[in-house]
Every structure is written in C-alpha cells, then in structure tokens.
Design an enzyme around this catalytic site. Structure first.
Site, short mmCIF file in Angstrom:
data_model
loop_
_atom_site.label_atom_id
_atom_site.label_comp_id
_atom_site.label_asym_id
_atom_site.label_seq_id
_atom_site.Cartn_x
_atom_site.Cartn_y
_atom_site.Cartn_z
N ARG A 121 56.70 16.75 44.25
CA ARG A 121 57.79 16.97 44.85
C ARG A 121 58.05 16.86 46.33
O ARG A 121 59.27 16.71 46.57
CB ARG A 121 57.96 18.75 44.43
CG ARG A 121 59.48 19.09 44.70
CD ARG A 121 59.37 20.69 44.09
NE ARG A 121 60.88 21.04 44.14
CZ ARG A 121 61.29 22.20 43.65
NH1 ARG A 121 60.45 23.27 43.80
NH2 ARG A 121 62.70 22.59 43.64
N THR A 188 56.00 20.32 38.27
CA THR A 188 55.67 19.87 39.62
C THR A 188 55.43 21.30 40.52
O THR A 188 55.69 22.38 39.90
CB THR A 188 57.14 19.28 40.20
OG1 THR A 188 56.69 18.57 41.67
CG2 THR A 188 58.29 20.20 40.60
N CYS A 189 55.21 21.19 41.89
CA CYS A 189 54.98 22.10 42.82
C CYS A 189 56.07 22.86 43.12
O CYS A 189 57.20 22.40 43.27
CB CYS A 189 54.03 21.62 43.81
SG CYS A 189 52.45 21.07 43.37
N THR A 190 55.84 24.02 43.38
CA THR A 190 57.07 24.91 44.05
C THR A 190 56.49 26.19 44.81
O THR A 190 55.32 26.64 44.49
CB THR A 190 58.04 25.58 42.94
OG1 THR A 190 59.32 25.90 43.41
CG2 THR A 190 57.33 26.60 42.19
N THR A 194 55.19 23.43 49.28
CA THR A 194 53.82 24.14 48.84
C THR A 194 53.46 23.56 47.57
O THR A 194 54.03 23.00 46.69
CB THR A 194 54.12 25.43 48.98
OG1 THR A 194 54.68 25.84 47.92
CG2 THR A 194 54.89 26.09 50.20
#
Length: 222
Positions: A121, A188-190, A194
C-alpha cells in the site's frame, strides 16, 4: 558550544530521517515501477509469441507473471500478478497470489475457490495504495492471455488482524458468503504507512469474456 553541537546533530538527524522517508515513499516506487514494467513487457511478449497449440496452459508461469489486474476505482494502470506474496516478490511493484498459509485458486483453473492477492500500500510501487476507494459494485478485472475475468466488489473489511487467514478461505465466510463460488480477495496493510492491520476487499465473478485479436477491453474498463 554543547548546545551548538547538539543542535547540529539534530539537524543532521532530521536530514537523514527526511532522506529515508523520501527513499521509502518515493524512490522505492520508482525502482519498483521500473521492475514491474519490465516484467509486464516480458509477459506480453511471451503471450504474443506463444503458440496456442504448444500445449502450455493460458496461465503459463515462468516466474514472470500470470496476468494483469485492472481496478479502475483504485488505479488507472494495470497491475502485474505473480506467484507468491513474499517481500522479494511484492517489492517489485506487483500483486502476488497467496501460496501460503492459504493457497489461492487461480481463476484459470475454472475451479470454485478464492483468488486471493496481496500488494503493497506504501512504497515499492504501492499498487494497492487507494484500495480504500473501492466500493460495493465496483469492477475488478483479471486479464490473462485468453480471457477476461470480470468480478464485482460485494464486501469490504476496513481492518482486521494481520494473522486473520480466514479472509483468504476458499469460501470467505467473513465476507458473508456461505457457499463455494468464484471469488477474488485483495489484501494490503492498513492504516496507511503502517503494517499493523490488514484491509480486505472481496469480489465475486460475474462473467468471463474471450480475449479477441485486438484485446478489446471489457466495457467495465472502457
């Protein structure tokens, strides 16, 4: 004198930190996009010269990609899809399909299951940076040599544990589905910048189209 030296050290530290941020959020994107474009060109060249009577499957995988993801609500460009979700693979600015801890079902197999994918991301191409813009009903299109696979988003999970592998299940029950079908999952990252949690989007196959000689885009991409 001590105050002056300390101040200079703070300035130097700030400059180093600033350069690191530029490297992480900009330069890694430049490098990743170059690598992804090179690989994408290679895949399309393979498709253009691949003999249909060779006996090789349409999802021919020579560690350089199996197809392209098109998600208009998220990005204007295409995203190369490769096998695996390790940092070594995703850092090249591509999306990868899961082989561990849950094995993704490729749409080209025609089997019911979940085509689960991951991408960065932030940094390294940040192909899923705008995943939060996806809403129910938005198209997700996967392109192979011979077919267009058209999915529609039906559920979004804005935050879940990075260890929650249930979202990748062949029947993604956390999305509300209880029966086997042809699903696609984007992860994906969130939050942004982060890797604390995971953002998840689910789609379901609504139709396929055969790729014509002109590689005409499906209406969802026009």
């Amino acid at each position: 004198m001590a105050v002056s030296v300390f101040g200079e050290l703070l300035i130097t530290a700030g400059l180093v930190l600033g350069l690191f941020v530029v490297y992480s959020l900009w330069w890694t994107n430049v490098i990743a996009d170059r690598a992804a474009d090179k690989q994408a060109d290679k895949v399309r060249d393979i498709w253009a010269h691949q003999d249909d009577d060779s006996g090789r499957p349409a999802e021919f995988d020579a560690k350089n990609g199996i197809g392209f993801l098109h998600v208009p609500a998220m990005t204007k460009g295409e995203i190369l899809v490769e096998k695996g979700t390790t940092s070594k693979i995703l850092n090249d600015g591509v999306a990868g399909y899961y082989t561990d801890p849950v094995k993704a079902t490729l749409p080209t197999s025609d089997k019911k299951g979940n085509f689960s994918l991951a991408a960065h991301r932030d940094g390294h191409g940040a192909k899923f940076h705008n995943i939060h813009k996806l809403e129910k009903g938005d198209p997700i299109v996967f392109e192979t040599k011979d077919k267009w696979y058209v999915y529609k988003v039906y559920a979004v999970l804005p935050e879940t544990s990075k260890y929650n592998v249930k979202v990748l299940g062949q029947i993604p029950k956390e999305s509300g589905r209880k029966k086997a079908g042809h699903y696609i999952t984007l992860t994906t990252c969130t939050p942004v910048y982060t890797s604390r949690y995971r953002y998840v989007v689910w789609g379901e196959l609504v139709r396929t189209e055969k790729v014509d000689s002109e590689r005409t885009l499906p209406k969802e991409l026009q």
